[in-house]
Design an enzyme around this catalytic site. Structure first.
Site, short mmCIF file in Angstrom:
data_model
loop_
_atom_site.label_atom_id
_atom_site.label_comp_id
_atom_site.label_asym_id
_atom_site.label_seq_id
_atom_site.Cartn_x
_atom_site.Cartn_y
_atom_site.Cartn_z
N HIS A 1 0.84 -1.20 0.00
CA HIS A 1 0.00 0.00 0.00
C HIS A 1 0.87 1.25 0.00
O HIS A 1 1.73 1.43 0.87
CB HIS A 1 -0.89 -0.04 1.25
N ASP B 1 0.82 5.41 0.07
CA ASP B 1 0.02 6.59 0.40
C ASP B 1 0.61 7.83 -0.23
O ASP B 1 1.68 8.28 0.17
CB ASP B 1 -0.03 6.77 1.92
N GLY C 1 -3.97 11.29 6.40
CA GLY C 1 -2.88 12.26 6.50
C GLY C 1 -1.68 11.72 7.26
O GLY C 1 -0.56 12.11 6.97
N GLY D 1 0.14 8.24 9.62
CA GLY D 1 0.12 6.88 10.15
C GLY D 1 0.00 6.95 11.67
O GLY D 1 0.14 8.03 12.26
N GLY E 1 -5.25 2.70 11.59
CA GLY E 1 -5.41 2.19 12.96
C GLY E 1 -5.72 0.70 13.04
O GLY E 1 -6.29 0.23 14.03
N GLY F 1 0.11 0.11 8.71
CA GLY F 1 1.39 0.78 8.65
C GLY F 1 2.16 0.57 9.94
O GLY F 1 3.07 -0.26 10.03
C1 DX5 Z 1 -3.51 7.36 6.41
C2 DX5 Z 1 -3.03 6.41 5.34
C3 DX5 Z 1 -2.83 5.03 5.86
C4 DX5 Z 1 -1.76 4.92 6.89
C5 DX5 Z 1 -2.14 3.82 7.83
O1 DX5 Z 1 -3.77 8.59 5.83
O2 DX5 Z 1 -3.97 6.33 4.29
O3 DX5 Z 1 -2.62 4.09 4.81
O4 DX5 Z 1 -0.50 4.67 6.35
O5 DX5 Z 1 -1.25 3.82 8.88
P1 DX5 Z 1 -1.57 3.11 10.28
O6 DX5 Z 1 -1.81 1.66 9.99
O7 DX5 Z 1 -0.32 3.34 11.05
O8 DX5 Z 1 -2.79 3.77 10.87
ZN ZN Z 2 -3.74 4.61 2.79
#
Ligand code: DX5
Ligand code: ZN
Length: 217
Positions: A34, A36, A143, A145, A178, A198
């Site tokens: 994935h 971002d 926005g 992680g 999350g 993430g």
């Molecule tokens: C948030 C991103 C996610 C993020 C998820 O804006 O779209 O893909 O990387 O990160 P985690 O898993 O740490 O919440």
């Molecule tokens: Zn994402």
């Protein structure tokens, strides 16, 4: 139970060692990778763009799931296709002509996805659901992680599942933000097909083990 597709989010990787991080994902049980893409306008953060996507694509042996958190994503569809995207997801909130944009992604020969923010109702997707392959339910405000999972997402998964069945759509339900070992099982039980993670992967002492564990949720 049905195994979810696991899509680790590179946003939480060590960018100074990106090749090693991608090699780790290649070895791991991850299904997709994935990415971002943030423009500092649609979301209050800037991540990385085309050259990094291209560089990752040269090393990655798994499909790139590209999540565009940018305004006017229609301008960059072809560029991300050429950079190696296998799934290309745009935000409903960023598209004036969402139906046209998803059609354009399909015309490129890759899989169209639509993401919706936590405040956006599932019914926004009613008129595109039959045309798309992935719905990305944001379970945090996009926005960053490492944010806390929004519990209302379970309700949205149930609602989306009914919409998909009613519309005879083949869209997969992706949950992004999350996600970790503490909620993965409940998400899959509720109907999630793809889990993006993430922090739960790259913040774990053993990321490969964390991925396998999520897959067994
Ligand atoms: C948030 C991103 C996610 C993020 C998820 O804006 O779209 O893909 O990387 O990160 P985690 O898993 O740490 O919440
Ligand atoms: Zn994402």
């Amino acid at each position: 139970m049905r195994k979810p597709i696991i899509a680790p989010s590179v946003l939480s990787a060590n960018f100074a060692r990106l090749e090693e991080e991608i090699e780790m994902l290649n070895r791991s049980a991850a299904d997709w990778i994935h990415l971002d893409i943030m423009d500092g306008v649609f979301v209050p953060n800037i991540s990385f763009g085309l050259p990094v996507t291209q560089a990752i694509s040269r090393v990655a042996r798994k499909p790139l799931d590209v999540h565009l958190m940018i305004v006017q994503p229609e301008k960059y569809l072809e560029a991300f296709y050429k950079a190696g995207a296998a799934v290309l997801t745009v935000h409903a909130e960023a598209c004036v002509h969402l139906h046209r944009t998803t059609q354009q992604i399909r015309m490129l020969g890759i899989r169209p996805g639509v993401a919706i923010n936590p405040h956006t109702p599932v019914r926004t997707l009613e008129n595109v659901i039959a045309e798309i392959d992935v719905v990305c339910l944001m379970s945090v405000n996009p926005g960053f992680g490492g944010q806390q999972f929004i519990e209302n997402t379970y309700r949205k998964i149930t609602e989306l599942k009914s919409l998909i069945i009613e519309s005879e759509s083949r869209a997969l339900i992706e949950v992004d933000g999350g996600v970790g070992p503490e909620n993965a099982r409940r998400l899959v039980e509720a109907g999630a097909d793809i889990l993006v993670a993430g922090n739960a992967v790259f913040g774990a002492p053993n990321p490969e083990a964390a991925i396998s564990r999520l897959r067994e949720s």
